[in-house]
Structures are given as structure tokens and as C-alpha cells.
Motif scaffolding. Sequence first.
Motif, PDB file in Angstrom:
ATOM      1  N   PRO A  98      12.493   5.448   8.144  1.00 29.14           N
ATOM      2  CA  PRO A  98      13.611   5.685   7.230  1.00 29.14           C
ATOM      3  C   PRO A  98      14.853   6.278   7.901  1.00 29.14           C
ATOM      4  O   PRO A  98      15.941   6.174   7.365  1.00 29.14           O
ATOM      5  CB  PRO A  98      13.035   6.650   6.185  1.00 29.14           C
ATOM      6  N   SER A  99      14.698   6.827   9.106  1.00 26.92           N
ATOM      7  CA  SER A  99      15.875   7.379   9.779  1.00 26.92           C
ATOM      8  C   SER A  99      16.758   6.285  10.373  1.00 26.92           C
ATOM      9  O   SER A  99      17.960   6.484  10.565  1.00 26.92           O
ATOM     10  CB  SER A  99      15.465   8.377  10.860  1.00 26.92           C
ATOM     11  N   ASP A 101      11.201   2.422   2.625  1.00 25.00           N
ATOM     12  CA  ASP A 101      12.251   3.223   3.253  1.00 25.00           C
ATOM     13  C   ASP A 101      12.746   4.164   2.163  1.00 25.00           C
ATOM     14  O   ASP A 101      13.550   3.775   1.315  1.00 25.00           O
ATOM     15  CB  ASP A 101      13.359   2.311   3.766  1.00 25.00           C
ATOM     16  N   THR A 102      12.238   5.384   2.161  1.00 26.04           N
ATOM     17  CA  THR A 102      12.539   6.324   1.077  1.00 26.04           C
ATOM     18  C   THR A 102      13.974   6.827   1.111  1.00 26.04           C
ATOM     19  O   THR A 102      14.471   7.295   0.097  1.00 26.04           O
ATOM     20  CB  THR A 102      11.579   7.521   1.110  1.00 26.04           C
ATOM     21  N   SER A 103      14.650   6.700   2.238  1.00 24.60           N
ATOM     22  CA  SER A 103      16.039   7.161   2.296  1.00 24.60           C
ATOM     23  C   SER A 103      17.013   6.157   1.685  1.00 24.60           C
ATOM     24  O   SER A 103      18.097   6.532   1.255  1.00 24.60           O
ATOM     25  CB  SER A 103      16.443   7.495   3.733  1.00 24.60           C
ATOM     26  N   SER A 104      16.627   4.886   1.636  1.00 25.02           N
ATOM     27  CA  SER A 104      17.511   3.879   1.034  1.00 25.02           C
ATOM     28  C   SER A 104      16.873   3.208  -0.176  1.00 25.02           C
ATOM     29  O   SER A 104      17.477   2.339  -0.782  1.00 25.02           O
ATOM     30  CB  SER A 104      17.898   2.820   2.067  1.00 25.02           C
ATOM     31  N   HIS A 135      16.297   2.883   9.136  1.00 25.28           N
ATOM     32  CA  HIS A 135      16.230   1.769   8.175  1.00 25.28           C
ATOM     33  C   HIS A 135      15.688   0.509   8.834  1.00 25.28           C
ATOM     34  O   HIS A 135      16.149  -0.595   8.582  1.00 25.28           O
ATOM     35  CB  HIS A 135      17.594   1.495   7.548  1.00 25.28           C
TER      36      HIS A 135
END
Length: 129
Positions: free
Chosen positions: A95-96, A52-55, A98
Motif C-alpha cells: 500500500p505504500s 491496497d488499504t491506502s487507496s 500502490h
Amino acid sequence: MTPWRVAIDSEAGVALVTTYQRHDTVAIVDTTRRELVATIPVGDQPTEIAIDTSSHVAYILNTSDNTVSIIDIGKRTATATIGVGKKPQNLAVDPSTHTAYVTNAGDGTRLDHRALKQPNGTGPRHGPG
């Protein structure tokens, strides 16, 4: 150590590599310095990896013990290991939201790392959706 799968978190500047046979670890490699910076124990036979590249959270599919290990990439530690269905096969993350999705032999599992349980509060969900 037998490297099996690799995934990149380019924003964090690291590659994560599952080590399948006998070691049951995930190696974190600094992609700029090309150095091993951490080795994290996970479940039995880690075969798949999704980030998960956003978190900056990695999900590791441990095939032999039917679990997913969750790694905080920044802290370089495993934060949880969660049971999934029998014979897990593949892993993907959105990732949007999670949310990680696991395909098991005959069903599926959905994991939300923020709550470490199914969004309805009951634990990992098995079956469609």
C-alpha cells in the motif's frame, strides 16, 4: 455462490469475498450492517484477493484466465482486468507504493493500478522485480 477467500478494508467498513466456482464474482459485504452491498463480475475462477488499504483498491487473481481484476472499493466497480503470466498462484500488495505483485508459474508480475501498466510504461512486467 461458493466463498473462497476474504479480505477486509476496515477503513471502508467492508469485506470482499471471492466466489470461486461458477459465479466468477466478488461480493462486497458491509461489515457493520452485515449485508451484501454489491456483487462485481471479475475474471474466470477468482482465487486470491489483496487490498491496497491506502487507496481502497482490491486486486483479484483470476486463476483460469491468467488475469488480475482491479476493483475500486468505493465505487464498487471493476475498473480494469490485466493479463499476467501463466498459471498465477499468489497475490500481494504494497500500500505504500500502490503496487501489486503476482507470482506465476516460473516468473512474476508487478502491477501499478494508478497507471494500469508497468511503471516503465510498457504494460505489466513479467519476471523478477
